[in-house]
Design a protein around this motif. Structure first.
Motif, PDB file in Angstrom:
ATOM      1  N   GLN A   2       0.833  -1.193   0.000  1.00 28.82           N
ATOM      2  CA  GLN A   2       0.000   0.000   0.000  1.00 28.82           C
ATOM      3  C   GLN A   2       0.871   1.247   0.000  1.00 28.82           C
ATOM      4  OE1 GLN A   2      -3.421   0.218  -0.133  1.00 28.82           O
ATOM      5  NE2 GLN A   2      -3.319  -1.968  -0.561  1.00 28.82           N
ATOM      6  N   TRP A   3       0.346   2.308  -0.629  1.00 26.88           N
ATOM      7  CA  TRP A   3       1.099   3.551  -0.773  1.00 26.88           C
ATOM      8  C   TRP A   3       1.547   4.116   0.576  1.00 26.88           C
ATOM      9  CZ3 TRP A   3       3.323   5.912  -4.762  1.00 26.88           C
ATOM     10  CH2 TRP A   3       3.763   7.218  -4.589  1.00 26.88           C
ATOM     11  N   TYR A   6       4.452   2.170   1.994  1.00 24.71           N
ATOM     12  CA  TYR A   6       5.683   2.445   1.252  1.00 24.71           C
ATOM     13  C   TYR A   6       6.252   3.806   1.653  1.00 24.71           C
ATOM     14  CZ  TYR A   6       9.076   2.979  -2.444  1.00 24.71           C
ATOM     15  OH  TYR A   6      10.250   3.174  -3.122  1.00 24.71           O
ATOM     16  N   LYS A   7       5.372   4.799   1.753  1.00 25.13           N
ATOM     17  CA  LYS A   7       5.821   6.141   2.124  1.00 25.13           C
ATOM     18  C   LYS A   7       6.454   6.135   3.522  1.00 25.13           C
ATOM     19  CE  LYS A   7       4.315  10.933   2.212  1.00 25.13           C
ATOM     20  NZ  LYS A   7       3.217  11.866   1.914  1.00 25.13           N
ATOM     21  N   GLU A  19       5.615  13.617  -1.786  1.00 32.52           N
ATOM     22  CA  GLU A  19       4.553  13.119  -2.650  1.00 32.52           C
ATOM     23  C   GLU A  19       4.051  14.231  -3.566  1.00 32.52           C
ATOM     24  OE1 GLU A  19       0.163  11.146  -2.050  1.00 32.52           O
ATOM     25  OE2 GLU A  19       1.704  10.754  -0.556  1.00 32.52           O
ATOM     26  N   ARG A 105       0.365   9.071  -8.453  1.00 33.47           N
ATOM     27  CA  ARG A 105       1.192   9.615  -7.380  1.00 33.47           C
ATOM     28  C   ARG A 105       2.652   9.392  -7.735  1.00 33.47           C
ATOM     29  NH1 ARG A 105      -1.792   7.189  -2.032  1.00 33.47           N
ATOM     30  NH2 ARG A 105      -3.377   8.813  -1.948  1.00 33.47           N
TER      31      ARG A 105
END
Length: 127
Positions: A2-3, A6-7, A19, A105
């Motif tokens: 999931q984003w 990861y972030k 981002e 993104r």
């Protein structure tokens, strides 16, 4: 992955994890329709730049690097993917139907920007 996960991982290892949102814009109508929307598009881009919502924008070449085939890339600063989509949808190029776009993104982790400002020459160099 999931984003958000990861972030968080990128930040935990010391990456910038900035981002941004990337619109890939492609012609959807005839070249004359795209050209007709250009003045309003450029005015809109200037407005977004002044507001801080536009990071970078411009045309892209084909894969050979020699021909301009109408592909464009627009990088937005926004609070969310939906907010970036709204910015792109409001662009006169897209709202007129002259072009369509896809939105993604983009997480910037590494790289550099060099800015040189010549005070006595009133010049700026970005590389």
């Amino acid at each position: 992955m999931q984003w958000a996960d990861y972030k968080q991982q990128a930040k935990s290892r010391g990456a910038l994890a900035l981002e941004l949102y990337v619109a890939q814009s492609t012609p959807a109508m005839a070249p004359e329709d795209v050209k007709a929307a250009l003045p309003d598009h450029l005015a809109y881009q200037a407005q977004l730049e002044a507001q801080g919502a536009l990071a970078f924008a411009g045309p892209m070449s084909d894969e050979t690097g020699d021909l301009m085939q109408g592909m464009g890339l627009i990088i937005y600063r926004a609070d969310s993917l939906d907010a970036a989509r709204a910015l792109a949808a409001a662009d006169p190029m897209h709202s007129s139907g002259a072009r369509t776009f896809t939105m993604r993104r983009w997480m910037i982790n590494e790289g550099s920007v060099t800015i040189s400002v010549g005070l006595s020459t009133n010049s700026v160099d970005l590389s």
